[in-house]
Design an enzyme around this catalytic site. Structure first.
Site, short mmCIF file in Angstrom:
data_model
loop_
_atom_site.label_atom_id
_atom_site.label_comp_id
_atom_site.label_asym_id
_atom_site.label_seq_id
_atom_site.Cartn_x
_atom_site.Cartn_y
_atom_site.Cartn_z
N GLY A 29 0.80 -1.22 0.00
CA GLY A 29 0.00 0.00 0.00
C GLY A 29 0.83 1.27 0.00
O GLY A 29 2.03 1.23 -0.25
N HIS A 32 2.38 4.43 -5.23
CA HIS A 32 2.94 5.54 -6.01
C HIS A 32 3.20 5.02 -7.42
O HIS A 32 2.86 3.87 -7.73
CB HIS A 32 4.19 6.08 -5.35
CG HIS A 32 5.17 5.00 -4.98
ND1 HIS A 32 5.87 4.27 -5.91
CD2 HIS A 32 5.55 4.49 -3.77
CE1 HIS A 32 6.64 3.40 -5.31
NE2 HIS A 32 6.45 3.49 -4.00
N GLU A 33 3.88 5.84 -8.22
CA GLU A 33 4.07 5.46 -9.63
C GLU A 33 4.93 4.21 -9.81
O GLU A 33 4.84 3.55 -10.86
CB GLU A 33 4.68 6.63 -10.41
CG GLU A 33 3.66 7.70 -10.71
CD GLU A 33 4.31 9.03 -11.05
OE1 GLU A 33 5.15 9.04 -11.95
OE2 GLU A 33 3.99 10.03 -10.39
N GLY A 34 5.75 3.88 -8.82
CA GLY A 34 6.51 2.62 -8.88
C GLY A 34 5.56 1.44 -8.93
O GLY A 34 5.66 0.55 -9.78
N HIS A 35 4.60 1.45 -8.01
CA HIS A 35 3.60 0.36 -7.98
C HIS A 35 2.77 0.36 -9.27
O HIS A 35 2.43 -0.69 -9.80
CB HIS A 35 2.65 0.55 -6.79
CG HIS A 35 3.31 0.52 -5.45
ND1 HIS A 35 3.49 1.66 -4.69
CD2 HIS A 35 3.84 -0.49 -4.73
CE1 HIS A 35 4.09 1.33 -3.56
NE2 HIS A 35 4.32 0.04 -3.55
N GLY A 145 9.15 -5.29 -8.41
CA GLY A 145 9.94 -4.15 -8.84
C GLY A 145 11.42 -4.35 -8.56
O GLY A 145 11.80 -4.87 -7.51
N LYS A 147 13.35 -2.16 -7.79
CA LYS A 147 13.69 -1.31 -6.65
C LYS A 147 14.21 -2.18 -5.51
O LYS A 147 15.14 -1.81 -4.80
CB LYS A 147 12.44 -0.53 -6.22
CG LYS A 147 12.44 0.02 -4.82
CD LYS A 147 13.24 1.30 -4.75
CE LYS A 147 13.05 2.06 -3.47
NZ LYS A 147 13.08 1.30 -2.26
N ASP A 148 13.57 -3.34 -5.33
CA ASP A 148 14.00 -4.29 -4.30
C ASP A 148 14.74 -5.43 -5.00
O ASP A 148 14.22 -6.53 -5.14
CB ASP A 148 12.79 -4.78 -3.51
CG ASP A 148 12.06 -3.63 -2.84
OD1 ASP A 148 12.57 -3.15 -1.82
OD2 ASP A 148 11.02 -3.17 -3.35
N SER A 183 9.44 5.63 -3.27
CA SER A 183 9.23 4.69 -2.17
C SER A 183 8.17 5.26 -1.22
O SER A 183 8.08 6.47 -1.03
CB SER A 183 10.54 4.49 -1.41
OG SER A 183 10.28 3.93 -0.14
#
Ligand code: AMP
Length: 273
Positions: A29, A32-35, A145, A147-148, A183
């Site tokens: 939850g 943001h735009e990453g999700h 993602g 990102k991780d 993030s």
């Protein structure tokens, strides 16, 4: 968009979807735009896109980090609806970990290093919740993602080792204009910290370029760490690893990856390149 909360309601909807290909986007939850990049990819690869929003207690080693994790359900629902998600499920803890729940996934290999050694039990918690979600939802695809980065490798290894019938789809990092990786935790940066935060990306970029040119790894990394510390970052690690095994490398190759975690004030930033 269908919004469900109880496991029963979710399973009722899931039963109606036989014959369609499903893509799952698991999240915690505060979207943001990453999700949303994951959602976009999910919609490209499958007929039906399911998002879960679940702050997984098992993957937090610090209780206060868990308790202060942002919860903005209404905003999340609006964003998901606007982005064409078919179904969002907000599971209850009891749905994922029923009373008496006693089985955890033990992850070795890429899970033992970096985030795994700093946040004890973190990747076991991640693997366990992802396994549970895969079992309940039975998606053909699941989007994660980059990102991780380390998480992507841990899940890839689990899917491979346990022969899970799901195709993983990885999505590149979405960044703010100044390069800071988006993030949910960035909102906890003060204005002044927020301005400084993009220095982490800047150092990743500079270091990446220098390593591509063949400069010596240890010295190049040391210079970056020193520059970050001078800027007030508390660096947990800033290092060059094999992109799959997460083992440190002494020579930069095409499958090498720079990974970093550094604290700025009370916010721990994670990034890689
Ligand atoms: P989280 O809600 O932080 O657990 O993240 C859910 C999923 O979104 C994970 O697969 C993350 O790697 C991914 N994600 C989070 N931030 C970003 C980003 N800036 N770019 C790409 N993917 C991201």
């Amino acid at each position: 968009m269908i919004v469900v909360r109880s496991l029963e309601a979710f399973l009722q909807e899931r039963n109606k979807l036989e014959g369609q290909s499903l893509a799952l986007v698991p999240t915690m939850g505060a979207l943001h735009e990453g999700h949303l990049a994951l959602v976009k990819k999910a919609k490209e690869v499958a007929d039906y896109c399911i998002v879960t929003v679940f702050v997984n207690p098992l993957q937090f080693d610090q209780q206060d980090d868990f308790l202060r994790y942002p919860k903005v359900e209404e905003d999340d629902i609006r964003l998901l609806e606007q982005n064409g998600v078919d179904l969002v499920w907000f599971p209850e803890v009891e749905d994922i970990y029923p009373t008496g729940f006693a089985t955890h996934i033990v992850v070795d290999g890429p899970a033992l290093l970096w985030e795994g050694s700093i946040r004890k039990g973190h990747f076991s918690g991640v693997a366990t919740v992802v396994y549970r979600l895969f079992s309940l939802i039975k998606p053909q695809f699941a989007c994660f993602g980059e990102k991780d980065w380390q998480q992507v490798q841990v899940i890839r290894q689990m899917v491979q080792d346990l022969l899970l019938p799901v195709s993983l789809v990885n999505v590149p990092i979405v960044r703010e204009k100044d390069g800071l990786a988006k993030s949910s935790r960035n909102r906890f940066l003060s204005l002044e910290e927020r301005e400084r935060a993009s220095f982490l990306y800047e150092m990743l970029q500079k270091t990446y370029e220098r390593l591509q040119k063949g400069e010596i790894i240890t010295q190049t990394l040391q210079t970056a760490i020193q520059a970050l510390e001078d800027k007030g970052f508390n660096v947990d690690y800033f290092t060059a690893v094999d992109g799959f095994t997460l083992q440190e490398v002494s020579e930069w190759k095409s499958n090498s990856r720079l990974i970093t975690a550094a604290k700025l004030g009370s916010v721990r930033l994670l990034d890689n390149m």
